[in-house]
Each structure stands twice: as C-alpha cells, then as structure tokens.
Design a protein around this motif. Structure first.
Motif, PDB file in Angstrom:
ATOM      1  N   UNK A  42       2.354   0.130  -9.101  1.00  0.00           N
ATOM      2  CA  UNK A  42       2.317   1.402  -8.369  1.00  0.00           C
ATOM      3  C   UNK A  42       0.916   1.741  -7.854  1.00  0.00           C
ATOM      4  N   UNK A  43       0.022   0.754  -7.869  1.00  0.00           N
ATOM      5  CA  UNK A  43      -1.351   1.053  -7.462  1.00  0.00           C
ATOM      6  C   UNK A  43      -1.412   1.661  -6.055  1.00  0.00           C
ATOM      7  N   UNK A  44      -2.300   2.645  -5.915  1.00  0.00           N
ATOM      8  CA  UNK A  44      -2.564   3.232  -4.599  1.00  0.00           C
ATOM      9  C   UNK A  44      -4.008   2.900  -4.253  1.00  0.00           C
ATOM     10  N   UNK A  45      -4.188   2.164  -3.151  1.00  0.00           N
ATOM     11  CA  UNK A  45      -5.541   1.786  -2.734  1.00  0.00           C
ATOM     12  C   UNK A  45      -6.149   2.905  -1.909  1.00  0.00           C
ATOM     13  N   UNK A  46      -7.351   3.277  -2.273  1.00  0.00           N
ATOM     14  CA  UNK A  46      -8.045   4.308  -1.501  1.00  0.00           C
ATOM     15  C   UNK A  46      -8.837   3.649  -0.375  1.00  0.00           C
TER      16      UNK A  46
END
Lengths: 264, 151
Positions: A42-46
């Motif tokens: 579920x990683x969200x890349x900034x």
C-alpha cells in the motif's frame, strides 16, 4: 528529482494465490520527502512538486520503476555471466564436426541436428518462449526450463502502466531502452505534471510466467496481473535561500572594511 | 549584465562514504571576468557589483538527492547554524542574489556551502574554500576577448 520505485514480488506465492495483493512489497527512495507505508503493497510515493511564485514548475519530477522477483538472481550479477561462452562453445563444436566431414550429405545432417538442438548457427536464443536464454537460480546455478520450480527465479515484468493518473495526465509513462542486463534491456520511466497536486492511482500490469506440466512437456503461460499503486504529488513554492522570500536580494557578504569608510 | 552561474557537482556516494569535500565536490562558473581553480572547492569566481550570482547543485549520479541547505559568507565557524531554517523544505530553495555595489573590490569573500541529502535530519556536509572576488566594473571586458568590445 528522480523517484525510484522498486517492486519486490513473491512470484511463487503470487502464482499460488493468483493474486498480487499480499505478495508485493514496495520501497522507494523518497521516504524523507513523505512517502508512506514503505515496504508494503500500500506504499504511497511522495513526489515533491516545486513551483515558482507564478505557478510555473520550478523543478522536474521523474518516476522510475523496477520489478524484482524475491527469489530471482541478484541484480548485481549479469544473468549470463558464467555462460557467456555457452553459445560460442556450441558453434565451435559444430565447426569442428564440419571440418572433419567429407561428404555433403553429412554436412546437411550436422547442420540440421545442430539447428534442432541449439537453433540457428551463431544466434543466442531460448527454446522456451518468454524465458531468458540462460535460466539461473538465485544462487547462480543453472536451472532447466523444464523445472516447474524455476517460476520463482524469474523476475516479474512490467508490461504496461495505465489507470487514472495516466488518463488524467498526471504521469506520462514510457518504456525506455537500457544497457542494464537485469532489466532485460528495458525500463519504465515517467515524467510527472506536478501541477496535479494530490493523491493519484495508477495500475501496473505485471507479467508472471506460470509453468504447467502436461505429460512430459512444460508450458510457460504468461499471466498479466494488474496492481494498483498510489503517488501523492506535494506542492511547495520555491523561495530564495538567502532572503526567505520569492525574490533575490543583495548577497549577505561581509560589511565594508572600516578603513575603506575612512578613506572615502 | 548577465548572471554568473556557479554549478556545484557532487559525488554524493563518495561524499557520504568518507571522501572529503575536496575530493567529491567540484565547482564551476561561467564568469566572464575570469575564475580560479575551476573544478575544485577552491573556486574563486570573479563577480561585478550589481551582478546576479546563481548557485545550482547537481548530483553526479543523477538519481541521488543533494540540496544546498544554506550558504554562509565570511568567517563563519564550521559548526555555525545553517543560514536557512528547515522551512521551506530544502528542495524548494533557490540560491541567488545580487553582488552589493558598495563593497570595495579586490579581496575575496569566502563562503561555505552546506549540502544536505535525501534523509530527514541526515548529515550536513560543509564545503569550505570557494569564494567570490569582486572586480571593478568593466573588468570582464578586459579579462575576456574584450578588446574588440571596448572599441
């Protein structure tokens, strides 16, 4: 700034589940910028968007993707390193046999036999569609393409990047050529329109290869598994590092020398 | 008057692996009034009164992250607080400014570059050695191929 997004895929488990959801682990290089859920599916890349005070972009943002199988050959090793003379050896063997032949009929037979076993003279190829020429395990050992457990040793491959973020013009992905062996000569990259601030979804289509044994033969069937990923485009306004405001000022050099004051 | 661009190239991996700034940082400029020690941390850039000076930083390995956190002029001790606070973020700071018009030319004005990298509260590397040297107006015309421009 360049974001690197790495997908680690447990290929064996993904094939068993026919689902990527619990079998993908994402990491990137922008944790310090605000990426969340590192190491999870579920990683969200900034993505750091920087704009000038007038709203124009002040820095470019680029995404790079790379997918690895957890059991695949370590990327530090070119996968064919130990077999780099593999095909040359076959061709040399054929040349020696041909040199020792006197009858034209034998030449034709030798060429036909070689072609059946190794393919056209001088060419690198795999007899198995979709498979690398020299399949090797994570420990570097040769694995027969007929072995069903070879599936875990193959890297998943990104075959498409699509979805909302692409349709709305947030990211512009493309497949680029690369000299790297471990990406099979290709990699996915995208530029980002950092004016589209906020959270965006996109879909990676990953291709896994499923081996199925029927009778004596093993068939490797490609399967495309879509996988949803998110990026969050942040916004900050470029400021002058000396003044803290939008415009440059006079550089804070040391003040004039007292002697110079007196002289004037 | 065209700006002077000072380009800072950083071998980030070397710098974070123990190399000294002198080994891993390379400064270049495009000053029309002459420069000394191009490619080193001892770069002396000649600048004119009122000229805009602009610093940019580029990692030699394009995917690593390096930013200028602050630039301090004068004899600031190496452990002095950086010239800019943490807000705004380091990736949205542009370092440029005008050379004062009321400073006597000649002496170099040394400065310190504080570099930071892609980690929150990570290391800050101070690069000592570069300087701006103020030259009188029109010095660029004499230093370059300026003879024809003077005519």
């Amino acid at each position: 700034m360049q974001n690197s997004i790495v997908l680690l895929v447990d290929v064996e488990a993904a094939l068993a589940d026919s689902d990527l959801a619990d079998n993908v682990y994402l990491v990137d290089n922008t944790r310090a910028l605000g990426s969340r859920d590192e190491g999870r599916a579920t990683m969200v890349s900034c993505v750091a968007g920087v704009h000038n005070p007038d709203g124009s972009p002040a820095a470019e943002a680029v995404l790079n993707w790379i997918a690895y199988g957890i059991s695949a050959l370590p990327p530090t090793l070119p996968r064919s390193f130990n077999l780099r003379s593999h095909h040359v050896a076959h061709d040399h063997a054929l040349l020696e046999k041909l040199a020792a032949t006197t009858h034209p009929r034998d030449v034709a037979a030798l060429l036909a036999a070689h072609h059946e076993e190794h393919g056209a003279f001088g060419a690198q190829r795999s007899a198995m569609p979709y498979l690398p020429v020299d399949p090797r395990s994570a420990t570097g050992e040769f694995v027969s393409p007929d072995a069903v457990d070879y599936a875990a040793h193959l890297n998943p491959e990104i075959v498409a990047i699509r979805g909302e973020a692409v349709e709305k013009g947030v990211i512009f992905p493309a497949l680029y050529g690369s000299p790297d062996f471990y990406t099979e000569g290709w990699y996915w990259s995208a530029s980002v329109d950092t004016n589209k601030v906020g959270l965006h979804d996109y879909i990676l289509d990953l291709r896994l290869l499923r081996p199925t044994r029927s009778g004596g033969a093993v068939t490797w069937a490609p399967e495309i598994h879509p996988f949803k990923v998110q990026i969050e485009v942040s916004a900050s306004t470029m400021v002058n590092g000396f003044t803290g405001g939008p415009l440059p000022g006079v550089l804070p050099l040391a003040p004039p020398l007292p002697a110079a004051e007196g002289a004037l | 008057m065209t700006p002077v661009n000072i380009q800072v190239f950083v071998d980030v991996i070397a710098l974070l692996s123990g190399a000294s700034p002198a080994q891993a940082v390379h400064l270049f400029d495009d000053s029309s009034a002459g420069s000394e020690a191009l490619g080193t941390t001892g770069l002396v850039s000649s600048v004119l009164p009122g000229q805009l000076v602009r610093w940019t930083v580029t990692p030699l390995d394009v995917q690593t992250q390096v930013w200028i956190r602050g630039i301090a002029f004068g004899a600031a001790p190496p452990d002095a607080p950086p010239s800019a606070a943490d807000d705004p973020p380091v990736w949205s700071r542009r370092f440029e400014g005008y050379v004062p018009a009321d400073i006597f030319p000649g002496a170099p004005h040394p400065y310190r570059l504080d570099l930071c990298f892609g980690a929150a509260n990570g290391p800050i590397v101070a690069v000592e050695g570069p300087a701006l040297r103020l030259v009188p107006p029109c010095a660029d015309m004499v230093a370059g191929d300026g003879a024809s421009r003077l005519l």
